[in-house]
Write an enzyme that holds these catalytic residues in place. Structure first.
Site, PDB file in Angstrom:
ATOM      1  N   HIS A 198      -4.984  -1.556  -5.420  1.00 28.32           N
ATOM      2  CA  HIS A 198      -4.260  -0.374  -5.904  1.00 28.32           C
ATOM      3  C   HIS A 198      -5.257   0.718  -6.274  1.00 28.32           C
ATOM      4  CE1 HIS A 198      -0.882  -3.343  -7.265  1.00 28.32           C
ATOM      5  NE2 HIS A 198      -1.060  -3.323  -5.961  1.00 28.32           N
TER       6      HIS A 198
ATOM      7  N   ASP B 199       0.810  -1.216   0.000  1.00 30.20           N
ATOM      8  CA  ASP B 199       0.000   0.000   0.000  1.00 30.20           C
ATOM      9  C   ASP B 199       0.847   1.271   0.000  1.00 30.20           C
ATOM     10  OD1 ASP B 199      -2.235  -1.669   0.154  1.00 30.20           O
ATOM     11  OD2 ASP B 199      -2.115  -1.718   2.343  1.00 30.20           O
TER      12      ASP B 199
ATOM     13  N   LYS C  63      -0.463 -24.810  -6.539  1.00 29.23           N
ATOM     14  CA  LYS C  63       0.528 -24.658  -7.617  1.00 29.23           C
ATOM     15  C   LYS C  63       1.814 -25.396  -7.238  1.00 29.23           C
ATOM     16  CE  LYS C  63       3.214 -21.011  -9.963  1.00 29.23           C
ATOM     17  NZ  LYS C  63       3.299 -19.596 -10.304  1.00 29.23           N
TER      18      LYS C  63
HETATM   19  P1  GDP Z   1      -0.694   0.290  -3.550  1.00 26.28           P
HETATM   20  O1  GDP Z   1      -1.321  -0.956  -3.052  1.00 26.28           O
HETATM   21  O2  GDP Z   1       0.781   0.325  -3.316  1.00 26.28           O
HETATM   22  O3  GDP Z   1      -1.045   0.615  -4.975  1.00 26.28           O
HETATM   23  O4  GDP Z   1      -1.301   1.465  -2.652  1.00 26.28           O
HETATM   24  P2  GDP Z   1      -2.844   1.661  -2.213  1.00 26.28           P
HETATM   25  O5  GDP Z   1      -3.590   2.191  -3.370  1.00 26.28           O
HETATM   26  O6  GDP Z   1      -3.347   0.441  -1.550  1.00 26.28           O
HETATM   27  O7  GDP Z   1      -2.686   2.726  -1.057  1.00 26.28           O
HETATM   28  C1  GDP Z   1      -2.113   3.961  -1.269  1.00 26.28           C
HETATM   29  C2  GDP Z   1      -3.158   5.029  -0.929  1.00 26.28           C
HETATM   30  O8  GDP Z   1      -2.520   6.282  -0.811  1.00 26.28           O
HETATM   31  C3  GDP Z   1      -4.208   5.217  -1.994  1.00 26.28           C
HETATM   32  O9  GDP Z   1      -5.415   5.583  -1.378  1.00 26.28           O
HETATM   33  C4  GDP Z   1      -3.686   6.367  -2.835  1.00 26.28           C
HETATM   34  O10 GDP Z   1      -4.705   7.104  -3.493  1.00 26.28           O
HETATM   35  C5  GDP Z   1      -3.029   7.202  -1.783  1.00 26.28           C
HETATM   36  N1  GDP Z   1      -1.854   7.981  -2.220  1.00 26.28           N
HETATM   37  C6  GDP Z   1      -0.857   7.579  -3.046  1.00 26.28           C
HETATM   38  N2  GDP Z   1       0.093   8.511  -3.113  1.00 26.28           N
HETATM   39  C7  GDP Z   1      -0.313   9.533  -2.315  1.00 26.28           C
HETATM   40  C8  GDP Z   1       0.265  10.783  -1.943  1.00 26.28           C
HETATM   41  O11 GDP Z   1       1.363  11.142  -2.349  1.00 26.28           O
HETATM   42  N3  GDP Z   1      -0.460  11.545  -1.051  1.00 26.28           N
HETATM   43  C9  GDP Z   1      -1.669  11.163  -0.558  1.00 26.28           C
HETATM   44  N4  GDP Z   1      -2.293  11.959   0.292  1.00 26.28           N
HETATM   45  N5  GDP Z   1      -2.223   9.988  -0.907  1.00 26.28           N
HETATM   46  C10 GDP Z   1      -1.562   9.184  -1.753  1.00 26.28           C
HETATM   47  P1  IMO Z   2      -0.902  -4.166  -2.214  1.00 25.54           P
HETATM   48  O1  IMO Z   2      -0.533  -4.685  -3.596  1.00 25.54           O
HETATM   49  C1  IMO Z   2      -0.977  -4.720   2.110  1.00 25.54           C
HETATM   50  C2  IMO Z   2      -0.879  -8.856   3.557  1.00 25.54           C
HETATM   51  C3  IMO Z   2      -2.175  -9.235   4.259  1.00 25.54           C
HETATM   52  C4  IMO Z   2      -1.649 -10.258   5.247  1.00 25.54           C
HETATM   53  C5  IMO Z   2      -0.573 -10.979   4.450  1.00 25.54           C
HETATM   54  C6  IMO Z   2      -1.016 -12.279   3.808  1.00 25.54           C
HETATM   55  O2  IMO Z   2      -2.182  -3.464  -2.156  1.00 25.54           O
HETATM   56  O3  IMO Z   2       0.245  -3.432  -1.618  1.00 25.54           O
HETATM   57  P2  IMO Z   2      -2.599 -12.858   1.741  1.00 25.54           P
HETATM   58  O4  IMO Z   2      -4.051 -12.578   1.539  1.00 25.54           O
HETATM   59  O5  IMO Z   2      -1.719 -12.321   0.686  1.00 25.54           O
HETATM   60  O6  IMO Z   2      -2.325 -14.307   2.016  1.00 25.54           O
HETATM   61  O7  IMO Z   2      -2.245 -12.080   3.134  1.00 25.54           O
HETATM   62  O8  IMO Z   2      -0.167 -10.069   3.443  1.00 25.54           O
HETATM   63  N1  IMO Z   2      -1.070  -8.298   2.205  1.00 25.54           N
HETATM   64  C7  IMO Z   2      -1.063  -7.000   1.929  1.00 25.54           C
HETATM   65  N2  IMO Z   2      -0.965  -5.914   2.731  1.00 25.54           N
HETATM   66  N3  IMO Z   2      -1.058  -4.547   0.773  1.00 25.54           N
HETATM   67  C8  IMO Z   2      -1.136  -5.620  -0.043  1.00 25.54           C
HETATM   68  O9  IMO Z   2      -1.112  -5.524  -1.381  1.00 25.54           O
HETATM   69  C9  IMO Z   2      -1.167  -6.904   0.527  1.00 25.54           C
HETATM   70  N4  IMO Z   2      -1.243  -8.162   0.024  1.00 25.54           N
HETATM   71  C10 IMO Z   2      -1.181  -8.993   1.056  1.00 25.54           C
HETATM   72  O10 IMO Z   2      -2.749  -8.122   4.895  1.00 25.54           O
HETATM   73  O11 IMO Z   2      -1.031  -9.618   6.327  1.00 25.54           O
HETATM   74 MG    MG Z   3      -2.813  -1.601  -1.746  1.00 25.05          MG
END
Ligand code: GDP
Ligand code: IMO
Ligand code: MG
Length: 456
Positions: free
Chosen positions: A70, A42, A173
């Site tokens: 994402h 995230d 798998k």
């Molecule tokens: P990812 O899983 O790595 O793609 O990230 P996520 O989308 O799960 O979480 C990142 C969150 O932060 C999302 O809600 C984005 O819209 C937000 N975000 C990303 N970059 C920025 C930033 O520079 N500032 C703020 N305020 N929010 C951001």
């Molecule tokens: P993105 O791509 C944050 C974490 C889960 C849990 C562990 C195992 O959005 O960054 P799983 O369901 O994969 O077997 O869970 O991994 N986890 C993530 N945490 N962002 C993710 O993906 C995650 N994908 C898995 O919360 O702790």
């Molecule tokens: Mg994410």
């Protein structure tokens, strides 16, 4: 382009070998740019990919499944992607789901249809799916839940998985009983028999598991037919993309380094390789075709689920990061745990991935703090340790050494270039850059596409 080697190819190859020449870019073909999470997920990978995807020809997912979430914000519209590469927004590029991904078909179509309603038209025409990708079945998701309950009952704690069936599907798998997209689209009688065997295998391990096999097979057949036009031999598709005309190829990592099955905080990890090797094995990209590798890190740290988190702040500062950062999981809706930026983990992620540059996101979330801390080293028994501990009991015990910075107490969300940032924020960024030893190429100051300062 042809897959067969011509006499000229052999001559060039022999000449290169004889002269000890390093193969040049032209010999190896196009390079793939890889975007990877440098923390526990995230970090804002989706946003970075979206930015780069505006110029990409091909955007690929190489591992993970719909455990990923994402978020991408474009023109005020917020899209959530789980299985679809975030580049699917770009109508001029093709998106590819590689062999390393595990696909839950109902989840894929639900996601596509949901985004279609938001205006993401024609996504099915822009999506290619590898025939070697493994399928996550509904029962894998049920088993994920059963395993979590069993962990809780026997060990008093679980992993906190997303319950998307990721672990069970990768287990199938690895135990060579899994079923792939090519199996679904091949002889359906054979697929049905193997599916039944797989269900029985799981029912013998988990007697409470109920599966309506006929209903599942009926649905799978329908999903298979909807998927068929998108399916290709992923290896050959990638080979052509790498060796055809010049193309910009982008790989979107899911999950992150500290969740990697080999390098992460095992066993509190996911079940795939979320580090750079996953881009090669999950898409059939030779290492020589890997170009820039960008690490994405927040300006602080978050984690969803269970496991050690040395810089976690279970106090007002942690709560402030959680609320200001809207730190709620996209996939599960769980609150993310929050803490100070931990440079030990980002450096560790760099050791494995060899980042060319870093995207530092969510700097704006720190705008109101009086003081900002950064974890710079771990100590055990009062002594600094140079490595990142493998053993979770050890990681739970480390003492974090912090550097403290004065907050800039200024709204950075309107900053669009380096000079727009307050000097104290610039110092914070430069410190991070120097400590990791990797240039910071982008700084994020807001959710939307334009809220990204490009440094070079
Ligand atoms: P990812 O899983 O790595 O793609 O990230 P996520 O989308 O799960 O979480 C990142 C969150 O932060 C999302 O809600 C984005 O819209 C937000 N975000 C990303 N970059 C920025 C930033 O520079 N500032 C703020 N305020 N929010 C951001
Ligand atoms: P993105 O791509 C944050 C974490 C889960 C849990 C562990 C195992 O959005 O960054 P799983 O369901 O994969 O077997 O869970 O991994 N986890 C993530 N945490 N962002 C993710 O993906 C995650 N994908 C898995 O919360 O702790
Ligand atoms: Mg994410």
């Amino acid at each position: 382009m042809s897959l067969t080697w011509s006499a000229k190819d052999h001559k060039n190859m022999n000449q290169a070998a004889a002269t000890g020449h390093k193969r040049s870019r032209n010999d190896t073909g196009n390079k793939a740019t890889v975007v990877l999470g440098a923390q526990w997920g995230d970090e804002g990978k989706g946003k970075v990919v979206d930015l780069l995807a505006t110029e990409a020809d091909l955007v690929c997912r190489c591992q993970g499944g719909n455990n990923a979430g994402h978020t991408v914000v474009v023109d005020g519209k917020e899209y959530d992607f789980h299985l679809l590469p975030s580049g699917i927004i770009n109508t001029k590029s093709i998106s590819l789901i590689g062999n390393g991904v595990v696909i839950h078909l109902p989840g894929l179509f639900e996601e596509g249809d949901k985004n279609d309603k938001k205006g993401l038209k024609g996504w099915e025409k822009r999506l290619i799916v590898s025939d070697r990708a493994h399928i996550v079945f509904d029962f894998h998701q049920v088993v994920d839940g059963i395993q979590e309950n069993e962990r809780q009952a026997t060990e008093g704690k679980n992993i906190g998985t997303t319950k998307k069936g990721i672990g069970p599907a990768y287990s199938s798998k690895a135990s060579r009983t899994g079923l792939r997209v090519c199996d679904l689209l091949g002889d359906f009688k054979d697929f049905s028999m193997r599916f039944k065997n797989l269900v029985h295998q799981h029912q013998s391990m988990y007697p409470s598991l109920k599966v309506d096999v006929d209903d599942q097979l009926k649905k799978l057949k329908e999903y298979g037919e909807r998927l068929r036009p998108m399916v290709r031999d992923g290896v050959y598709y990638m080979y052509e993309a790498l060796h055809g005309s010049p193309k910009k190829i982008l790989v979107e990592g899911a999950n992150a380094a500290l969740l990697d099955i080999d390098f992460g905080t095992y066993p509190f990890v996911t079940s795939s390789n979320c580090t750079v090797g996953g881009a090669c094995t999950g898409l059939g990209i030779p290492p020589l075709n890997i170009g820039d590798v960008y690490g994405v890190s927040k300006a602080y740290t978050t984690r969803v689920g269970i496991g050690a988190f040395p810089t976690e702040q279970l106090n007002a500062e942690g709560e402030l990061l959680q609320t200001r950062g809207h730190e709620v999981g996209v996939t599960t809706g769980r609150k993310r745990r929050c803490g100070w930026l931990d440079l030990v983990i980002v450096r560790y992620a760099h050791m494995i991935n060899g980042f060319s540059a870093i995207a530092l996101t969510k700097l704006d979330i720190l705008d109101v703090l009086d003081e900002i801390k950064v974890g710079v080293a771990y100590k055990l028994n009062g002594k600094r340790i140079p490595h990142f501990p493998a053993n979770m009991d050890v990681l739970q015990k480390v003492e974090v050494e912090y550097e403290t910075f004065p907050g800039w107490k200024t709204d950075t969300s309107a900053a669009r270039k380096w000079n727009d940032l307050p000097a104290k924020a610039q110092n914070y960024i430069r410190f991070i850059e120097n400590h990791i030893g990797v240039p910071i190429k982008w700084v994020g100051v807001g959710k939307s596409r334009e809220c990204m300062i490009q440094m070079f």
